[in-house]
Every structure is written in structure tokens, then in C-alpha cells.
Design a protein around this motif. Structure first.
Motif, PDB file in Angstrom:
ATOM      1  N   LEU A   1      12.736  13.731 -11.517  1.00  0.00           N
ATOM      2  CA  LEU A   1      13.225  14.418 -10.130  1.00  0.00           C
ATOM      3  C   LEU A   1      12.028  14.702  -9.367  1.00  0.00           C
ATOM      4  O   LEU A   1      13.018  13.567  -8.460  1.00  0.00           O
ATOM      5  CB  LEU A   1      13.313  16.041 -10.118  1.00  0.00           C
ATOM      6  N   LEU A   2      10.599  13.518  -9.866  1.00  0.00           N
ATOM      7  CA  LEU A   2       9.939  13.270  -8.663  1.00  0.00           C
ATOM      8  C   LEU A   2      10.376  11.605  -8.568  1.00  0.00           C
ATOM      9  O   LEU A   2       9.996  11.987  -6.692  1.00  0.00           O
ATOM     10  CB  LEU A   2       8.416  14.028  -9.119  1.00  0.00           C
ATOM     11  N   GLY A   3      10.465  10.967  -9.038  1.00  0.00           N
ATOM     12  CA  GLY A   3      11.241   9.778  -9.050  1.00  0.00           C
ATOM     13  C   GLY A   3      12.199   9.717  -8.184  1.00  0.00           C
ATOM     14  O   GLY A   3      11.967   8.725  -7.431  1.00  0.00           O
ATOM     15  N   VAL A   4      13.164  10.540  -8.282  1.00  0.00           N
ATOM     16  CA  VAL A   4      14.184  10.397  -7.695  1.00  0.00           C
ATOM     17  C   VAL A   4      13.686  10.564  -6.084  1.00  0.00           C
ATOM     18  O   VAL A   4      14.063  10.104  -4.854  1.00  0.00           O
ATOM     19  CB  VAL A   4      15.798  11.488  -7.789  1.00  0.00           C
ATOM     20  N   ALA A   5      12.917  11.506  -6.292  1.00  0.00           N
ATOM     21  CA  ALA A   5      12.998  12.453  -4.166  1.00  0.00           C
ATOM     22  C   ALA A   5      12.352  11.224  -3.734  1.00  0.00           C
ATOM     23  O   ALA A   5      12.060  10.838  -2.421  1.00  0.00           O
ATOM     24  CB  ALA A   5      11.680  13.400  -5.055  1.00  0.00           C
TER      25      ALA A   5
ATOM     26  N   ILE B   1      12.888   0.579  -2.716  1.00  0.00           N
ATOM     27  CA  ILE B   1      13.338   1.935  -3.193  1.00  0.00           C
ATOM     28  C   ILE B   1      13.557   2.136  -4.438  1.00  0.00           C
ATOM     29  O   ILE B   1      13.329   3.175  -5.053  1.00  0.00           O
ATOM     30  CB  ILE B   1      14.278   1.925  -1.867  1.00  0.00           C
ATOM     31  N   LEU B   2      14.090   1.296  -5.481  1.00  0.00           N
ATOM     32  CA  LEU B   2      14.234   1.361  -6.353  1.00  0.00           C
ATOM     33  C   LEU B   2      13.433   0.906  -7.354  1.00  0.00           C
ATOM     34  O   LEU B   2      13.253   2.130  -8.152  1.00  0.00           O
ATOM     35  CB  LEU B   2      15.175   0.688  -6.858  1.00  0.00           C
ATOM     36  N   ILE B   3      12.178   1.105  -7.338  1.00  0.00           N
ATOM     37  CA  ILE B   3      10.805   0.932  -8.451  1.00  0.00           C
ATOM     38  C   ILE B   3      10.326   2.222  -8.557  1.00  0.00           C
ATOM     39  O   ILE B   3      10.010   2.895  -9.803  1.00  0.00           O
ATOM     40  CB  ILE B   3       9.493  -0.104  -7.289  1.00  0.00           C
ATOM     41  N   PRO B   4       9.919   3.264  -7.555  1.00  0.00           N
ATOM     42  CA  PRO B   4      10.151   4.338  -7.969  1.00  0.00           C
ATOM     43  C   PRO B   4      10.448   5.333  -9.162  1.00  0.00           C
ATOM     44  O   PRO B   4       9.797   5.665 -10.081  1.00  0.00           O
ATOM     45  CB  PRO B   4      10.145   5.294  -7.302  1.00  0.00           C
ATOM     46  N   LEU B   5      12.234   4.409  -9.110  1.00  0.00           N
ATOM     47  CA  LEU B   5      13.149   5.795 -10.541  1.00  0.00           C
ATOM     48  C   LEU B   5      12.294   5.218 -11.522  1.00  0.00           C
ATOM     49  O   LEU B   5      12.296   6.266 -12.332  1.00  0.00           O
ATOM     50  CB  LEU B   5      13.951   5.103  -9.679  1.00  0.00           C
ATOM     51  N   VAL B   6      11.853   3.933 -12.101  1.00  0.00           N
ATOM     52  CA  VAL B   6      11.794   3.228 -13.239  1.00  0.00           C
ATOM     53  C   VAL B   6       9.972   3.502 -13.503  1.00  0.00           C
ATOM     54  O   VAL B   6       9.801   4.388 -14.574  1.00  0.00           O
ATOM     55  CB  VAL B   6      11.763   2.252 -13.572  1.00  0.00           C
TER      56      VAL B   6
ATOM     57  N   CYS C   1      11.959   7.858  -4.297  1.00  0.00           N
ATOM     58  CA  CYS C   1      13.643   6.996  -3.418  1.00  0.00           C
ATOM     59  C   CYS C   1      13.832   6.754  -2.869  1.00  0.00           C
ATOM     60  O   CYS C   1      14.080   6.219  -1.656  1.00  0.00           O
ATOM     61  CB  CYS C   1      14.540   6.504  -4.634  1.00  0.00           C
ATOM     62  N   LEU C   2      14.015   8.434  -2.382  1.00  0.00           N
ATOM     63  CA  LEU C   2      14.778   9.346  -1.006  1.00  0.00           C
ATOM     64  C   LEU C   2      13.943   9.469  -0.128  1.00  0.00           C
ATOM     65  O   LEU C   2      14.022   8.710   1.106  1.00  0.00           O
ATOM     66  CB  LEU C   2      15.152  10.670  -1.283  1.00  0.00           C
ATOM     67  N   VAL C   3      12.699   9.070  -0.275  1.00  0.00           N
ATOM     68  CA  VAL C   3      11.613   9.163   0.620  1.00  0.00           C
ATOM     69  C   VAL C   3      11.410   7.710   1.150  1.00  0.00           C
ATOM     70  O   VAL C   3      11.062   7.235   2.512  1.00  0.00           O
ATOM     71  CB  VAL C   3       9.768   9.547   0.172  1.00  0.00           C
ATOM     72  N   PHE C   4      11.766   6.358  -0.015  1.00  0.00           N
ATOM     73  CA  PHE C   4      11.207   4.956   0.638  1.00  0.00           C
ATOM     74  C   PHE C   4      12.987   4.543   1.122  1.00  0.00           C
ATOM     75  O   PHE C   4      12.513   3.748   2.072  1.00  0.00           O
ATOM     76  CB  PHE C   4      10.861   4.234  -0.980  1.00  0.00           C
ATOM     77  N   VAL C   5      13.329   5.478   1.089  1.00  0.00           N
ATOM     78  CA  VAL C   5      14.897   5.179   2.112  1.00  0.00           C
ATOM     79  C   VAL C   5      14.835   5.612   3.404  1.00  0.00           C
ATOM     80  O   VAL C   5      14.203   4.687   4.462  1.00  0.00           O
ATOM     81  CB  VAL C   5      16.443   5.794   1.313  1.00  0.00           C
ATOM     82  N   ALA C   6      13.977   6.432   3.625  1.00  0.00           N
ATOM     83  CA  ALA C   6      13.819   7.102   5.687  1.00  0.00           C
ATOM     84  C   ALA C   6      12.470   6.221   5.825  1.00  0.00           C
ATOM     85  O   ALA C   6      12.406   5.882   6.658  1.00  0.00           O
ATOM     86  CB  ALA C   6      13.304   8.509   4.962  1.00  0.00           C
ATOM     87  N   PHE C   7      11.535   5.728   4.964  1.00  0.00           N
ATOM     88  CA  PHE C   7       9.996   4.787   4.929  1.00  0.00           C
ATOM     89  C   PHE C   7      10.396   3.465   5.962  1.00  0.00           C
ATOM     90  O   PHE C   7      10.665   2.957   6.557  1.00  0.00           O
ATOM     91  CB  PHE C   7       9.711   4.605   3.910  1.00  0.00           C
ATOM     92  N   GLY C   8      11.925   2.838   5.304  1.00  0.00           N
ATOM     93  CA  GLY C   8      12.945   1.634   5.364  1.00  0.00           C
ATOM     94  C   GLY C   8      13.034   1.700   6.717  1.00  0.00           C
ATOM     95  O   GLY C   8      13.455   0.504   7.651  1.00  0.00           O
ATOM     96  N   GLU C   9      13.335   3.036   7.309  1.00  0.00           N
ATOM     97  CA  GLU C   9      14.330   3.441   8.267  1.00  0.00           C
ATOM     98  C   GLU C   9      13.229   3.564   9.507  1.00  0.00           C
ATOM     99  O   GLU C   9      12.990   3.086  10.560  1.00  0.00           O
ATOM    100  CB  GLU C   9      14.881   4.443   8.767  1.00  0.00           C
TER     101      GLU C   9
ATOM    102  N   PRO D   1       1.109  -1.323   0.431  1.00  0.00           N
ATOM    103  CA  PRO D   1      -0.037   0.398   0.119  1.00  0.00           C
ATOM    104  C   PRO D   1       0.814   1.464  -0.233  1.00  0.00           C
ATOM    105  O   PRO D   1       0.426   2.393  -0.711  1.00  0.00           O
ATOM    106  CB  PRO D   1      -0.686  -0.438   1.082  1.00  0.00           C
ATOM    107  N   TRP D   2       1.915   1.429   0.477  1.00  0.00           N
ATOM    108  CA  TRP D   2       3.010   2.278   1.084  1.00  0.00           C
ATOM    109  C   TRP D   2       3.358   2.755  -0.606  1.00  0.00           C
ATOM    110  O   TRP D   2       3.464   3.615  -1.245  1.00  0.00           O
ATOM    111  CB  TRP D   2       3.743   2.253   1.087  1.00  0.00           C
ATOM    112  N   MET D   3       3.536   1.262  -1.123  1.00  0.00           N
ATOM    113  CA  MET D   3       4.515   1.769  -2.762  1.00  0.00           C
ATOM    114  C   MET D   3       3.927   2.076  -3.880  1.00  0.00           C
ATOM    115  O   MET D   3       3.848   2.660  -4.324  1.00  0.00           O
ATOM    116  CB  MET D   3       4.804   0.636  -3.664  1.00  0.00           C
ATOM    117  N   GLN D   4       1.734   1.376  -3.578  1.00  0.00           N
ATOM    118  CA  GLN D   4       0.832   2.367  -4.392  1.00  0.00           C
ATOM    119  C   GLN D   4       0.312   3.625  -4.177  1.00  0.00           C
ATOM    120  O   GLN D   4       0.446   4.362  -5.190  1.00  0.00           O
ATOM    121  CB  GLN D   4      -0.490   1.550  -4.503  1.00  0.00           C
ATOM    122  N   MET D   5       0.781   3.879  -2.822  1.00  0.00           N
ATOM    123  CA  MET D   5       0.489   5.498  -2.602  1.00  0.00           C
ATOM    124  C   MET D   5       1.341   6.251  -3.154  1.00  0.00           C
ATOM    125  O   MET D   5       0.922   7.545  -3.754  1.00  0.00           O
ATOM    126  CB  MET D   5       0.597   5.760  -1.053  1.00  0.00           C
ATOM    127  N   GLY D   6       2.629   5.563  -2.787  1.00  0.00           N
ATOM    128  CA  GLY D   6       3.641   6.908  -3.259  1.00  0.00           C
ATOM    129  C   GLY D   6       3.259   6.682  -4.813  1.00  0.00           C
ATOM    130  O   GLY D   6       4.497   7.925  -5.668  1.00  0.00           O
TER     131      GLY D   6
END
Length: 458
Positions: free
Chosen positions: A322-326, A361-366, A328-336, A277-282
Motif C-alpha cells: 500500500l505504501l508503494g502505491v501511495a 513513477i513506476l519504480i517504487p511499486l516494485v 507512485c502517486l506522490v511521484f505523479v504529483a512531483f512530476g507536475e 535524490p528525490w527517488m532515493q528519499m522516497g
């Protein structure tokens, strides 16, 4: 960037930010249920994951049909034709509501057999069944609401659906919380209580959208309804069917992914259920930019200003990357933050979450780039090509790969990595076809350019 491009991007932002908040709130409905029932244990979490995957197919079908109607409505708005807008709205109701009614009845009659076939654990199947029995009623209300949302989005009134979700979410939280745990003297219903809360909340949002629709004074709904005939409905369905088929292909693929994921041990499946669900929301948050882009492209076509599209899409692509890169960074924080969000998880579930972290973490970039290309191609009339790309990457390559890995009991990262594999395979095809379509929109003479720019500036 010239004035026309800048003004169009500003318009895209004004459309996109309510769509983005809408996407967050839509996905938050699943997250609300997930976070509220997380304390009930891994069986309840797995049951919700299975039920949500089945519901996602039906809701995805509704969204697909409404999305096709939305592009037709956007062209009517661009042409300033209220009668065509009203006609498209009524036909959207007929198609979406009729198909949802049929599929809901089929779902209810086949529910027990379907769940027993999908999952071996009888406790998971039983709880998922209770959730889906209530949710089947919600589907019909949702189908009619989706078409109204398409009308407001297509006409540029994206804040109206946003306000509807802002009403729905707190109602959903309060009623679900009371019914799940039996507060205030109500019976303790568990997962079924979450479904009842969603049903009540969606119904309230539907009433709000009806009220807003009645305030549209220049919309001749009654006259359009009387003027409808079979040929008009068939023509509408013929135009939206490739778009619907594309979304249905994706939705059914997602459902099949969840079914295959359900064959994993309960801890691995619970980990995927918690993350999805978090992936889908992002993804939906960033897709709002792509949706706004497709609405503007359709309005350009309705105003016969196709020469403005190429530069507009080029700028939109830069922004979404640019939104895709941002994201990915959000999901890095999510993992923590996962141990804080879900503090009572079993240790094996926590280990599974750590394994799949690099992938989500990588999926949003693509996925963000693919999303913009796909929506832009649909708005340009290339829905069939988008369907072909999705079908080949998902059904010919991705799902068979996933089935083989699950069958041979491959590692969790290889199972979950099937999602990233599919997205990577789409990039080249989407890029090639979008560049070709934009090249065909090159203006033939500078006079047409000037006329279009003058009309936008005015």
C-alpha cells in the motif's frame, strides 16, 4: 489479526516513523545542496551529481557495516544482554572507522585521476574535486555516527537519531547558503561551500549522538572495550560481512550507474541528477518500514519467538505494498511540480525530465516489495541469498544492459529504464525465498505458540 500480531505491528509503526523521518532528513542533505546550487547552472549540478555518486559508495559502505551491527545489537537487546550490546558497539566503531579511514586516504590520493577518467568535461571534474576534498573529512565523522545510530535503532530508540538530524539540517542549510553565495562577508565558495556546510552539520550531529550515548547508564562500554580480543572482532566481522557485501554491491552498482549516466549529454545527466535524490528519499521513506520489520525479526530471534515471525511478516508485506502505491502517486504529483521546484532549468533539461517521468513513477511499486523481502531475509540469516539475487540482477544483467545502451547511444528512456528492469527481475526470487524461509518457521507444537504469545502479551 490476533492480539500478538496487532501489538507487533503497532511496535513496528513506533520504530518505523522515526526511521522514515530519518530517511527523509538523510536524503534532504543531498537535496539541500542540490537546490542551493541549482542556480549556479548545469555544470555545477552535473558536478554535484558525479560527486554524490562517489560519496554514495563510501556512505553506503558505512551504512552496510552499521546495518549488520544493528541486527546483532537488536538480538542482544532481545536477549537483554547489556555487555553484548556494548561489545557490538565498540567493535562496530573499530570496523567502520578503520575501513573509512583507509578508503578516505585512498580517495584523496586518487581523486584527480578518477574524476578525469569518469567525465570528459574539465569544469565538471574540477568542481566535483573541490566538493569531494572536503567531503572526505566528513566521511570519517559519519562512519562513527552511523554505528551510534545503529545502536539506538537496534535498541528501539529510533527517535534519538531523528533528533540528531533535526539539529543537523537547519545548520547545514544556513552554513551552506552563506558559503555558496558569499553572504555576511564570507567568500563565495560555490560547490565547496556546500561541502563545508555538510561537514560542520554532520560534526554537530556527531556531538549530539555522543552526548546521548553517555546518558545510557547501563551500557558498560569501558569494560567491553578492555575485554575485546581479535577472535571476537573477527567473529563480529564474519557475521556482518555478507550484509556489508550486499550493501556494497548495491552501492557500487548505483555509483557505476551514475558513471554511465555521466556519459550522456549534460542536459540528460542533469535531469537524472535532479530526480535521483528525490527517488532515493522516497525509497528510503518506505524502506523504513522494512528496516523496522528486520529489527523486530531480530528481536524475535533473540527472544526465541520465531513462531511469531511468519504472521508478522505477512502483515508487513500488505502494508508496504500500500505504501508503494501511495509513493507512485506522490511521484505523479512531483512530476507536475518540477517546473516550480526548479524554475530556471534549460528547455532541453525539462524535455529530458518529461521522458524519464513514467519510469521514476513506476519504480517504487516494485522497489518497496523487494526492499521488505531483502531486509526480512537478512534478519532471518539469509544475507548470502540476498547478495546473490542483487549481484545477478544488477551486475550480470542490469549494468551490462545499461553499458550497451549507452555505448550504442540508445534513447534516454532505455538508459534510465535499466533501474526499473533490475527491480522487476528481483521480484520472483525474493518472493520464492521469503516464502520458503517463513514456512520453515512454522511452530512445531501449540504449547510453544502459547508460551511465546504469553511472553509478548506480558
Amino acid at each position: 489479526m490476533n492480539f500478538v500480531s496487532k501489538s507487533n505491528l503497532i511496535k513496528n509503526v513506533s520504530l518505523a516513523w522515526p526511521l522514515a523521518l530519518n530517511a527523509i532528513l538523510v536524503q534532504s542533505m543531498v537535496l539541500v545542496d542540490l537546490m542551493l546550487i541549482a542556480n549556479l547552472g548545469e555544470v555545477s549540478v552535473a558536478a554535484l551529481g558525479l560527486a554524490s555518486a562517489i560519496l554514495a559508495f563510501f556512505v553506503g559502505t558505512q551504512y552496510a557495516l552499521a546495518n549488520g551491527t544493528q541486527l546483532i545489537l537488536a538480538r542482544a537487546v532481545g536477549a537483554n544482554d547489556p555487555r553484548a550490546m556494548a561489545s557490538s558497539l565498540v567493535i562496530g566503531w573499530l570496523i567502520n572507522g578503520g575501513l573509512t579511514l583507509i578508503t578516505s586516504v585512498v580517495l584523496l590520493f586518487s581523486l584527480d585521476g578518477l574524476l578525469n577518467w569518469l567525465v570528459d568535461d574539465p569544469l565538471v571534474a574540477e568542481q566535483a574535486c573541490r566538493y569531494l576534498q572536503v567531503s572526505a573529512c566528513m566521511l570519517l565523522v559519519s562512519s562513527l555516527a552511523q554505528v551510534m545510530i545503529a545502536f539506538f535503532n537496534g535498541s528501539g530508540q529510533t527517535r534519538v537519531p531523528l533528533y540528531g538530524y533535526l539539529i543537523e539540517i537547519p545548520v547545514n542549510i544556513l552554513i551552506s547558503l552563506v558559503l555558496i553565495y558569499g553572504y555576511l562577508g564570507f567568500p563565495e565558495l560555490g560547490l565547496r561551500g556546500a561541502a563545508i556546510g555538510s561537514l560542520v552539520a554532520v560534526s554537530i550531529r556527531f556531538g549530539y549522538l555522543v552526548w546521548q550515548l553517555r546518558r545510557q547508564g547501563n551500557l558498560p562500554i569501558m569494560a567491553s572495550r578492555k575485554a575485546l580480543n581479535v577472535s571476537v572482532v573477527v567473529a563480529h566481522f564474519h557475521e556482518i560481512s555478507p550484509i556489508a557485501a550486499n550493501f556494497i554491491t548495491l552501492a557500487s552498482g548505483v555509483m557505476l550507474h551514475q558513471m554511465l549516466f555521466a556519459q550522456l549529454d549534460v542536459y540528460s545527466f542533469a535531469a537524472i541528477t535532479l530526480v535521483m535524490p528525490w527517488m532515493q528519499m522516497g525509497a528510503q521513506f518506505v524502506t523504513s518500514w522494512a528496516l523496522a520489520t528486520s529489527i523486530n525479526i531480530s528481536q524475535f530471534r533473540g527472544r526465541h519467538q520465531t513462531h511469531l515471525i511468519a504472521d508478522f511478516v505477512e502483515q508487513a508485506v500488505r502494508i508496504i505494498l500500500l505504501l508503494g502505491v501511495a509513493l507512485c502517486l506522490v511521484f505523479v504529483a512531483f512530476g507536475e511540480l518540477l517546473p516550480i521546484i526548479y524554475p530556471r532549468l534549460d528547455e532541453q533539461t525539462q524535455q529530458a525530465l518529461a521522458v524519464i517521468a513514467p519510469i521514476y513513477i513506476l519504480i517504487p511499486l516494485v522497489r518497496t516489495y523487494n526492499g521488505l523481502c531483502g531486509h526480512s531475509l537478512r534478519a532471518l540469516g539469509q544475507s548470502v541469498k540476498v547478495l546473490q539475487i542483487h549481484f545477478v540482477t544488477q551486475w550480470i544483467i542490469g549494468i551490462p544492459y545499461l553499458a550497451l545502451v549507452v555505448y550504442f547511444q540508445g534513447p534516454l528512456w532505455a538508459v534510465f529504464g535499466s533501474i526499473l528492469l533490475e527491480e522487476c527481475l528481483k521480484v520472483h526470487s525474493f518472493r520464492k525465498h521469503l516464502k520458503r524461509e517463513l514456512a520453515l518457521l512454522t511452530p512445531l507444537d501449540s504449547e510453544n505458540n502459547k508460551e511465546g504469545e504469553d511472553s509478548v502479551s506480558s
